[in-house]
Design a protein around this motif. Structure first.
Motif, PDB file in Angstrom:
ATOM      1  N   ARG A  30       0.717  -1.472  -0.421  1.00  0.00           N
ATOM      2  CA  ARG A  30       0.351   0.190  -0.245  1.00  0.00           C
ATOM      3  C   ARG A  30       0.826   1.740   0.426  1.00  0.00           C
ATOM      4  NH1 ARG A  30      -3.923  -2.014   4.725  1.00  0.00           N
ATOM      5  NH2 ARG A  30      -4.235  -4.445   4.165  1.00  0.00           N
ATOM      6  N   ILE A  31       1.979   1.400   0.827  1.00  0.00           N
ATOM      7  CA  ILE A  31       3.165   2.466   1.041  1.00  0.00           C
ATOM      8  C   ILE A  31       3.741   2.770  -0.260  1.00  0.00           C
ATOM      9  CG2 ILE A  31       4.654   3.566   1.880  1.00  0.00           C
ATOM     10  CD1 ILE A  31       1.764   3.569   3.673  1.00  0.00           C
ATOM     11  N   VAL A  32       4.219   1.893  -0.238  1.00  0.00           N
ATOM     12  CA  VAL A  32       4.932   2.071  -2.197  1.00  0.00           C
ATOM     13  C   VAL A  32       4.006   2.554  -3.976  1.00  0.00           C
ATOM     14  CG1 VAL A  32       6.553   0.604  -3.625  1.00  0.00           C
ATOM     15  CG2 VAL A  32       6.979   0.141  -1.538  1.00  0.00           C
ATOM     16  N   PRO A  33       2.814   1.889  -3.913  1.00  0.00           N
ATOM     17  CA  PRO A  33       2.416   2.888  -4.937  1.00  0.00           C
ATOM     18  C   PRO A  33       1.779   4.344  -4.472  1.00  0.00           C
ATOM     19  CG  PRO A  33       1.604   0.329  -4.659  1.00  0.00           C
ATOM     20  CD  PRO A  33       2.693   0.913  -4.021  1.00  0.00           C
ATOM     21  N   PHE A  34       1.568   4.260  -3.282  1.00  0.00           N
ATOM     22  CA  PHE A  34       0.901   5.588  -2.243  1.00  0.00           C
ATOM     23  C   PHE A  34       2.244   7.139  -2.824  1.00  0.00           C
ATOM     24  CE2 PHE A  34       1.371   9.023   1.084  1.00  0.00           C
ATOM     25  CZ  PHE A  34      -0.217   8.752   0.766  1.00  0.00           C
ATOM     26  N   MET A  35       3.710   5.999  -2.502  1.00  0.00           N
ATOM     27  CA  MET A  35       4.491   6.980  -2.535  1.00  0.00           C
ATOM     28  C   MET A  35       4.727   7.368  -4.017  1.00  0.00           C
ATOM     29  SD  MET A  35       7.006   6.039   0.962  1.00  0.00           S
ATOM     30  CE  MET A  35       8.078   7.652   0.322  1.00  0.00           C
ATOM     31  N   GLU A  36       4.917   5.859  -4.632  1.00  0.00           N
ATOM     32  CA  GLU A  36       5.630   6.452  -6.283  1.00  0.00           C
ATOM     33  C   GLU A  36       4.674   7.381  -6.993  1.00  0.00           C
ATOM     34  OE1 GLU A  36       7.696   2.221  -6.688  1.00  0.00           O
ATOM     35  OE2 GLU A  36       5.410   2.519  -7.966  1.00  0.00           O
ATOM     36  N   VAL A  37       2.681   7.264  -6.608  1.00  0.00           N
ATOM     37  CA  VAL A  37       1.899   8.116  -7.075  1.00  0.00           C
ATOM     38  C   VAL A  37       2.275   9.948  -6.854  1.00  0.00           C
ATOM     39  CG1 VAL A  37      -0.650   8.750  -8.104  1.00  0.00           C
ATOM     40  CG2 VAL A  37       0.120   6.498  -7.790  1.00  0.00           C
ATOM     41  N   SER A  38       2.454   9.646  -5.685  1.00  0.00           N
ATOM     42  CA  SER A  38       3.198  11.152  -4.867  1.00  0.00           C
ATOM     43  C   SER A  38       4.224  11.726  -5.597  1.00  0.00           C
ATOM     44  CB  SER A  38       3.081  10.638  -3.025  1.00  0.00           C
ATOM     45  OG  SER A  38       2.080  10.666  -2.350  1.00  0.00           O
ATOM     46  N   SER A  39       5.321  10.642  -5.750  1.00  0.00           N
ATOM     47  CA  SER A  39       6.594  11.602  -6.189  1.00  0.00           C
ATOM     48  C   SER A  39       6.604  11.803  -8.206  1.00  0.00           C
ATOM     49  CB  SER A  39       7.230  10.336  -6.345  1.00  0.00           C
ATOM     50  OG  SER A  39       8.299  11.156  -6.921  1.00  0.00           O
ATOM     51  N   LEU A  40       5.278  11.034  -8.620  1.00  0.00           N
ATOM     52  CA  LEU A  40       4.478  12.154  -9.610  1.00  0.00           C
ATOM     53  C   LEU A  40       4.182  13.578  -9.195  1.00  0.00           C
ATOM     54  CD1 LEU A  40       2.906   8.986 -11.587  1.00  0.00           C
ATOM     55  CD2 LEU A  40       5.582  10.248 -11.892  1.00  0.00           C
ATOM     56  N   GLY A  41       3.105  13.195  -8.382  1.00  0.00           N
ATOM     57  CA  GLY A  41       2.125  14.606  -8.816  1.00  0.00           C
ATOM     58  C   GLY A  41       3.481  15.476  -7.906  1.00  0.00           C
ATOM     59  N   VAL A  42       4.206  15.351  -6.822  1.00  0.00           N
ATOM     60  CA  VAL A  42       5.406  16.082  -6.659  1.00  0.00           C
ATOM     61  C   VAL A  42       5.940  16.751  -7.904  1.00  0.00           C
ATOM     62  CG1 VAL A  42       7.556  16.760  -5.285  1.00  0.00           C
ATOM     63  CG2 VAL A  42       5.496  16.080  -4.541  1.00  0.00           C
ATOM     64  N   THR A  43       6.318  16.084  -8.482  1.00  0.00           N
ATOM     65  CA  THR A  43       7.327  16.428  -9.669  1.00  0.00           C
ATOM     66  C   THR A  43       6.028  17.244 -10.692  1.00  0.00           C
ATOM     67  OG1 THR A  43       8.402  14.496  -9.147  1.00  0.00           O
ATOM     68  CG2 THR A  43       8.609  15.870 -11.643  1.00  0.00           C
ATOM     69  N   THR A  44       4.850  16.971 -10.898  1.00  0.00           N
ATOM     70  CA  THR A  44       4.107  17.263 -11.750  1.00  0.00           C
ATOM     71  C   THR A  44       3.308  18.748 -11.322  1.00  0.00           C
ATOM     72  OG1 THR A  44       3.050  15.426 -12.320  1.00  0.00           O
ATOM     73  CG2 THR A  44       1.386  17.675 -12.690  1.00  0.00           C
ATOM     74  N   PHE A  45       3.681  19.031 -10.055  1.00  0.00           N
ATOM     75  CA  PHE A  45       3.092  20.240  -9.469  1.00  0.00           C
ATOM     76  C   PHE A  45       3.702  21.300  -8.799  1.00  0.00           C
ATOM     77  CE2 PHE A  45      -0.560  17.483  -8.150  1.00  0.00           C
ATOM     78  CZ  PHE A  45      -1.628  17.740  -9.185  1.00  0.00           C
ATOM     79  N   SER A  46       4.990  20.532  -9.229  1.00  0.00           N
ATOM     80  CA  SER A  46       6.294  21.739  -8.769  1.00  0.00           C
ATOM     81  C   SER A  46       6.598  22.371 -10.409  1.00  0.00           C
ATOM     82  CB  SER A  46       7.829  20.821  -8.387  1.00  0.00           C
ATOM     83  OG  SER A  46       7.396  20.575  -7.363  1.00  0.00           O
ATOM     84  N   LEU A  47       6.851  21.004 -11.121  1.00  0.00           N
ATOM     85  CA  LEU A  47       6.922  21.669 -12.960  1.00  0.00           C
ATOM     86  C   LEU A  47       5.986  22.773 -13.271  1.00  0.00           C
ATOM     87  CD1 LEU A  47       7.982  18.876 -14.348  1.00  0.00           C
ATOM     88  CD2 LEU A  47       9.261  20.366 -13.306  1.00  0.00           C
ATOM     89  N   CYS A  48       4.982  22.609 -12.645  1.00  0.00           N
ATOM     90  CA  CYS A  48       4.034  23.884 -13.361  1.00  0.00           C
ATOM     91  C   CYS A  48       3.747  24.871 -12.238  1.00  0.00           C
ATOM     92  CB  CYS A  48       2.501  23.024 -13.027  1.00  0.00           C
ATOM     93  SG  CYS A  48       2.018  22.005 -13.913  1.00  0.00           S
ATOM     94  N   ALA A  49       4.352  24.837 -10.906  1.00  0.00           N
ATOM     95  CA  ALA A  49       4.679  25.907 -10.360  1.00  0.00           C
ATOM     96  C   ALA A  49       5.810  26.729 -10.851  1.00  0.00           C
ATOM     97  CB  ALA A  49       5.157  25.957  -8.668  1.00  0.00           C
TER      98      ALA A  49
END
Length: 306
Positions: A30-49
């Protein structure tokens, strides 16, 4: 977040591939997919910012004298990016669970993670998780792949259009223009690395969605492993690339490392800093005065008002 992925998710995946046992059991599924998808989100929104920041820097009337952003504002933006990414990744915790399979040849029991919603969830939450599972492929492709790339490309095109207009009128200084161009190149490099590392996963997701009945479990596991190692490669390259391209950040990082290694002795540092400040003060005073300062002569008791 990249360091968290490398220090937590990478050992779990390697341990699972070597021993065919899942480290930390159902929790890691449960934790590994959660952290991997969160990593994609952090990178996505950081690039947008970062794209928005570069756009504001290009359209600001006095960009060269723009004040430095306050620490509270930066922390608020980071909190929005991190909390938003983790919130969007919550369905991953409810979607994965641990399963076991016995090999018909060797009889060895292997553990693996399967995408299957919990059966003991409330009806409303179960339907939401099931909807997320059905739309997961296109959500990945639209939010975590198309959004950062299109956003970065759009901001860069608008910024280049504005800078080409200002270059004709020569409104910017050369040094400031070089600094802004260097920052734009850093964002473009980060976006290219992110796009190259997430393209195989999106392609595999689309292929698996339409051809999964014709593919064996070994093939699906191999594709999943390749996608995870592309993510690990992105997480390891991005900090190094950022430290190399962004010189102020890289210099600050090296100063912190040297400071931690040397122990930061307070006496030597304070004496050196005081000596440097004294030298700078004397040099600055010599610029404005032809001869060194002396103590003023005592005031006479009698004299004119002038």
């Amino acid at each position: 977040w990249d360091f968290l992925i490398l220090f937590f998710c990478l050992p779990v995946v390697i341990f699972n591939e070597i021993t065919k046992k899942r480290l930390l059991g159902d929790l890691s599924c449960r934790i590994v997919p959660f952290m991997e998808v969160s990593s994609l989100g952090v990178t996505t929104f950081s690039l947008c910012a970062l794209g928005i920041d570069r756009f504001h820097a290009a359209t600001s009337p006095q960009a060269s004298t723009r004040p430095i952003e306050q620490c509270q504002s930066i922390i608020a933006k980071l909190a929005v990016i991190w909390v938003g990414s983790m919130t969007l990744s919550v369905p991953e915790i409810l979607l994965w669970q641990l399963a076991q399979d016995t090999s018909p040849v060797s009889g060895v029991v292997t553990e693996y993670c399967t995408m299957k919603p919990w059966s003991n969830l409330p009806e409303s939450i179960y339907s939401l998780v099931l909807t997320y599972q059905n739309a997961r492929m296109w959500w990945y492709f639209g939010c975590y792949f198309c959004l950062p790339i299109l956003f970065t490309v759009s901001c860069q095109l608008v910024t280049r259009r504005i800078r080409s207009t200002e270059k004709k009128s020569e409104c910017r200084g050369t040094k400031h223009g070089q600094c802004e161009g260097h920052l734009n190149c850093t964002i473009i490099a980060l976006t290219i690395i992110y796009g190259l590392c997430t393209t195989p996963e999106n392609v595999c997701n689309i292929v698996v969605a339409y051809m999964s009945p014709d593919m064996s479990k070994q093939t699906l596991d191999l594709l999943n492993l390749i996608n995870q190692f592309f993510l690990f490669f992105k997480c390891s390259v991005t900090p190094v690339l950022l430290l190399c391209l962004c010189r102020p950040l890289g210099q600050a990082f090296m100063d912190c490392c040297c400071c931690c290694c040397e122990g930061c002795g307070p006496d030597t540092t304070s004496s050196e800093s005081s000596a440097d400040s004294k030298l700078k003060t004397e040099m600055s005073s010599s610029i404005f005065f032809d001869k060194p300062r002396e103590t003023p002569p005592p005031l006479l008791a009698l004299g004119t008002p002038c």
